[in-house]
Design a protein around this motif. Sequence first.
Motif, PDB file in Angstrom:
ATOM      1  N   VAL A 174      -9.514   6.528  -1.807  1.00  0.00           N
ATOM      2  CA  VAL A 174      -8.560   5.907  -0.877  1.00  0.00           C
ATOM      3  C   VAL A 174      -9.116   5.929   0.537  1.00  0.00           C
ATOM      4  O   VAL A 174      -9.911   6.793   0.920  1.00  0.00           O
ATOM      5  CB  VAL A 174      -7.189   6.628  -0.888  1.00  0.00           C
ATOM      6  CG1 VAL A 174      -6.464   6.392  -2.200  1.00  0.00           C
ATOM      7  CG2 VAL A 174      -7.348   8.107  -0.616  1.00  0.00           C
ATOM      8  N   VAL A 188      -8.356   9.088  -7.248  1.00  0.00           N
ATOM      9  CA  VAL A 188      -8.363   7.732  -6.716  1.00  0.00           C
ATOM     10  C   VAL A 188      -9.090   7.763  -5.378  1.00  0.00           C
ATOM     11  O   VAL A 188      -8.830   8.617  -4.534  1.00  0.00           O
ATOM     12  CB  VAL A 188      -6.924   7.209  -6.518  1.00  0.00           C
ATOM     13  CG1 VAL A 188      -6.951   5.811  -5.917  1.00  0.00           C
ATOM     14  CG2 VAL A 188      -6.172   7.210  -7.843  1.00  0.00           C
ATOM     15  N   CYS A 221      -3.943  11.985  -8.570  1.00  0.00           N
ATOM     16  CA  CYS A 221      -2.726  11.367  -9.086  1.00  0.00           C
ATOM     17  C   CYS A 221      -1.931  12.386  -9.891  1.00  0.00           C
ATOM     18  O   CYS A 221      -2.408  13.486 -10.215  1.00  0.00           O
ATOM     19  CB  CYS A 221      -3.075  10.170  -9.979  1.00  0.00           C
ATOM     20  SG  CYS A 221      -3.904   8.835  -9.084  1.00  0.00           S
ATOM     21  N   ASP A 242      -5.970   1.995  -1.714  1.00  0.00           N
ATOM     22  CA  ASP A 242      -6.795   2.262  -2.911  1.00  0.00           C
ATOM     23  C   ASP A 242      -8.079   1.442  -2.805  1.00  0.00           C
ATOM     24  O   ASP A 242      -8.061   0.213  -2.837  1.00  0.00           O
ATOM     25  CB  ASP A 242      -6.013   1.865  -4.159  1.00  0.00           C
ATOM     26  CG  ASP A 242      -6.749   2.255  -5.446  1.00  0.00           C
ATOM     27  OD1 ASP A 242      -7.932   2.632  -5.356  1.00  0.00           O
ATOM     28  OD2 ASP A 242      -6.126   2.166  -6.515  1.00  0.00           O
ATOM     29  N   VAL A 289       0.851  -1.191   0.000  1.00  0.00           N
ATOM     30  CA  VAL A 289       0.000   0.000   0.000  1.00  0.00           C
ATOM     31  C   VAL A 289       0.881   1.233   0.000  1.00  0.00           C
ATOM     32  O   VAL A 289       2.011   1.208   0.513  1.00  0.00           O
ATOM     33  CB  VAL A 289      -0.935   0.015   1.234  1.00  0.00           C
ATOM     34  CG1 VAL A 289      -1.918  -1.133   1.165  1.00  0.00           C
ATOM     35  CG2 VAL A 289      -0.140  -0.022   2.525  1.00  0.00           C
ATOM     36  N   PRO A 290       0.430   2.338  -0.569  1.00  0.00           N
ATOM     37  CA  PRO A 290       1.227   3.568  -0.594  1.00  0.00           C
ATOM     38  C   PRO A 290       1.432   4.107   0.837  1.00  0.00           C
ATOM     39  O   PRO A 290       0.496   4.163   1.632  1.00  0.00           O
ATOM     40  CB  PRO A 290       0.382   4.534  -1.426  1.00  0.00           C
ATOM     41  CG  PRO A 290      -0.533   3.663  -2.218  1.00  0.00           C
ATOM     42  CD  PRO A 290      -0.819   2.484  -1.362  1.00  0.00           C
ATOM     43  N   SER A 348       5.011   1.723  -3.657  1.00  0.00           N
ATOM     44  CA  SER A 348       3.568   1.642  -3.916  1.00  0.00           C
ATOM     45  C   SER A 348       2.961   3.026  -4.085  1.00  0.00           C
ATOM     46  O   SER A 348       1.976   3.197  -4.826  1.00  0.00           O
ATOM     47  CB  SER A 348       2.875   0.896  -2.766  1.00  0.00           C
ATOM     48  OG  SER A 348       3.290  -0.454  -2.738  1.00  0.00           O
ATOM     49  N   ASN A 358       3.590   3.817  -7.575  1.00  0.00           N
ATOM     50  CA  ASN A 358       2.736   3.024  -8.455  1.00  0.00           C
ATOM     51  C   ASN A 358       1.305   3.527  -8.452  1.00  0.00           C
ATOM     52  O   ASN A 358       0.619   3.473  -9.474  1.00  0.00           O
ATOM     53  CB  ASN A 358       2.767   1.551  -8.020  1.00  0.00           C
ATOM     54  CG  ASN A 358       4.153   0.944  -8.201  1.00  0.00           C
ATOM     55  OD1 ASN A 358       4.937   1.407  -9.015  1.00  0.00           O
ATOM     56  ND2 ASN A 358       4.453  -0.095  -7.408  1.00  0.00           N
ATOM     57  N   THR A 359       0.817   4.016  -7.284  1.00  0.00           N
ATOM     58  CA  THR A 359      -0.581   4.447  -7.174  1.00  0.00           C
ATOM     59  C   THR A 359      -0.786   5.866  -7.663  1.00  0.00           C
ATOM     60  O   THR A 359      -1.708   6.158  -8.439  1.00  0.00           O
ATOM     61  CB  THR A 359      -1.067   4.317  -5.730  1.00  0.00           C
ATOM     62  OG1 THR A 359      -0.937   2.953  -5.310  1.00  0.00           O
ATOM     63  CG2 THR A 359      -2.520   4.752  -5.587  1.00  0.00           C
TER      64      THR A 359
END
Length: 820
Positions: free
Chosen positions: A580, A578, A572, A602, A504-505, A521, A524-525
């Motif tokens: 979350v 997103v 983003c 996410d 997870v971020p 992460s 990536n997110t």
Amino acid sequence: MNSNSITFFDEQPVFILDQCSGDILDVNDSAEECYGYSHGEFTSMNIDDLGTEKNRAEILGISSKGSTTEDKLHVHKTKQGKDRFVKFTSHSFNCNEMDAKLVVAHDVSYQIEEEKRRLSFPDIVGAKSNFPFAEIRWGSDLEIDSWSRQSSELFGWSEKEIKNMEMNINDFLIEEAHLIQSNLHEVIESKESHFSFETKVKTRKGESLICKWYNSLRYNKQGDLKYIHSLIVDVSDQRQSENLFRALSEESLVGVYLIQDGVFKYVNPRFSNIFGYEREDIIGMMSPFDLTHPEDVDLVKENLRRRIEGEEDSIEYEFRCTTKTDDVIDVSVYGARITYMGRPAVVGTLLDITENKETVRKYEASLNTFQDLFDSISDAIYIQDKDGRFLEVNQGAVDMYGYDESFFIGQTPEVLAAPGKVDLEETKKKVQKAINGTPQSFEWWGKRKNGEVFPKEVVVNPGTYFGEDAVITIARDITERYKAEEELRKNEEMFRQLFQNAPVPIALLDKRQEVRKVNDSFDNTFGYQTDEVRGLNIDNFLVPEDEREAARKVSNKIFSGETAFHTGKRVCKDGSLVDVLIYGVPVNVGEKTVAIFGIFVDITDRKKAEEKVKKSLKEKEVLLAEIHHRVKNNLAVITGLLELQAFNTTSEEATEVLTASQMRINSIALIHEKLYQNKNLSEISFDTYLQELTDVIVSSMKSEETDVSISIDADPIDFTISQAIPCGLILNELITNAYKHAFVNQEKGKININISNKDGQIYMTVKDNGIGISEEVSLDNPQSLGIKLIHTLSTQLEGESEFNRTGEGTEFTLQFKLKK
């Protein structure tokens, strides 16, 4: 003139000898006292019987080269066998019509002893080793008849000049001539044979001298004075020395004393001040023992005796004294044996060391305290010389290595080093740097006596040890810290990997909410790497504008030390949003929050799934409400049919059965009505339902014969449909049965209904005040349909039920567990 009752003959041993043979004709009292012989013993002796003449160098055991006749001394033996070193001064004169010689034996023993000891303690008497007596003979008219060679040397005039100038005694005297003449007349009138005086005289050169005159008076057979024979000595240097010594003594910061015959003959002002007395209270009045502490009197007596009797010439020691105010003080005394006025005495100094003693005591206490502190420190402490050798170690070093203290002394750190883990040359360099004034700090590996190898932290500082350059080394066992640091490194690496590889971020923020680090992460997110966002406020680039106020409130809560979570949307890098779930975890140090971990989950897919579930659930709720409504309507139709049938039958029993069935169906229909009217389609508020149910029963069962009142006491309880329908049917059976059978021939009746919830257990009680239920009625063996129904429904609820017959009516109880 200073008249003195003590004459020259009282101060030094004086012998009158036969000029030719040396036989002793007469002696003075001082000779008897100093030598121990009686007058009769002396007159039977020759002067040579007392001893022999020797050179001073021979006595001292040194080279005699350069010695003169003035270095000749006589070594006499007293009657007790003690040596006396004396210097003769002799003068010829006529004694009873015969040639005689007057010999003064000057005691120079103390000079010989002083030379042997090479000490320099001042002599209060200050007598010279050789007095050059001037000899003058003069008459009562003060005219001079005889003038010796020594007189010419002392005063500067020759005998011829004296006679030519017809000089008399007054011509030499500077002052007090009339007093001398007055005293002379008194002496002549009393026929005394001796008198002396001391006065200032002048020389031919005009110099002023202080001279001591020792005078012998000679009378004829008629008692008239024939002449006066005077021996004159220059005592200027002696008086100057005495005055200098007295001046020094009077101003001295230490006490000065002279003891003779067991009493103080002299004390200086400082001595009297130390004890709080006036000088006149001490001099001639007190003995040393009057000032000595009672417990130390014997010590002082013994030391004084040994000096007076000549066993020891000088001594220095400490003892306690008592002042005038009874204060006890510590003193240090130095005393030396001297001869004063022909008799032994002790002269010395006294120093009040009370404060010094206290200082020493405090110093010793401080030293002990330091040693205790030195040994109480758990760290090892070494004092090393410039070569690194151990000079002293504390108890901490002993405990650290397991060796005795003696093992360390003289050794170098090499004996304590763990083989293969220490650079000894580098260690020596660090010690040398510390010696040169640069403190050193480093880690080192030691080896205990039991072989255990351990790390320690070492600090080396420059210092001194008894005046020599040294280093003070403090070593601390850091085994536990080393293990903790190693464990910390492992944990840090584990945390780093957990942070970086978490699915997870995660963002690490400082107290200003600026980004310190983000994990893979997060990239990536949201599309951001650490280098892109480090130092940026996370709300400024990640939170949509319409959600920043809510985000700020969450941040404030986290910085107050609480963990918080929040759901929302985040932006983003490409501008997309997103959904979350955000967890804010504070990093607290003590009571202060120093950083935040922002954890983002996410939930976009979950949000979509939730929307579908909500939509589906809404559809099902509508469908379920419609089902309850239709069931209620169908039950209403059935009730209507039963009621229509009851009107069309002529059988009273059939009518009663149909009516009872109608009531049971109504109780079920009422539950379905409440369910579809309620927002929660699975539970109903049973207390509200019960009130409406009783209202329906009362309206149906109301009779003119009996007035029945129903009292309800029910906790607010929500029942599921599976428990609401059985409970409703049981209550319907109990209330309708009470109406039918309980109040026969009664004008009034009462039914009490109580329902309570105690920790999830439901207690229901229905009680009436009727005639009471028949003894034949039993739940275990029900005969009627109603009792069977009650028993069946109770079992369905998994409850316990029973009928109780009371003195007034019947009581039914039911207990079961509430379902959720």
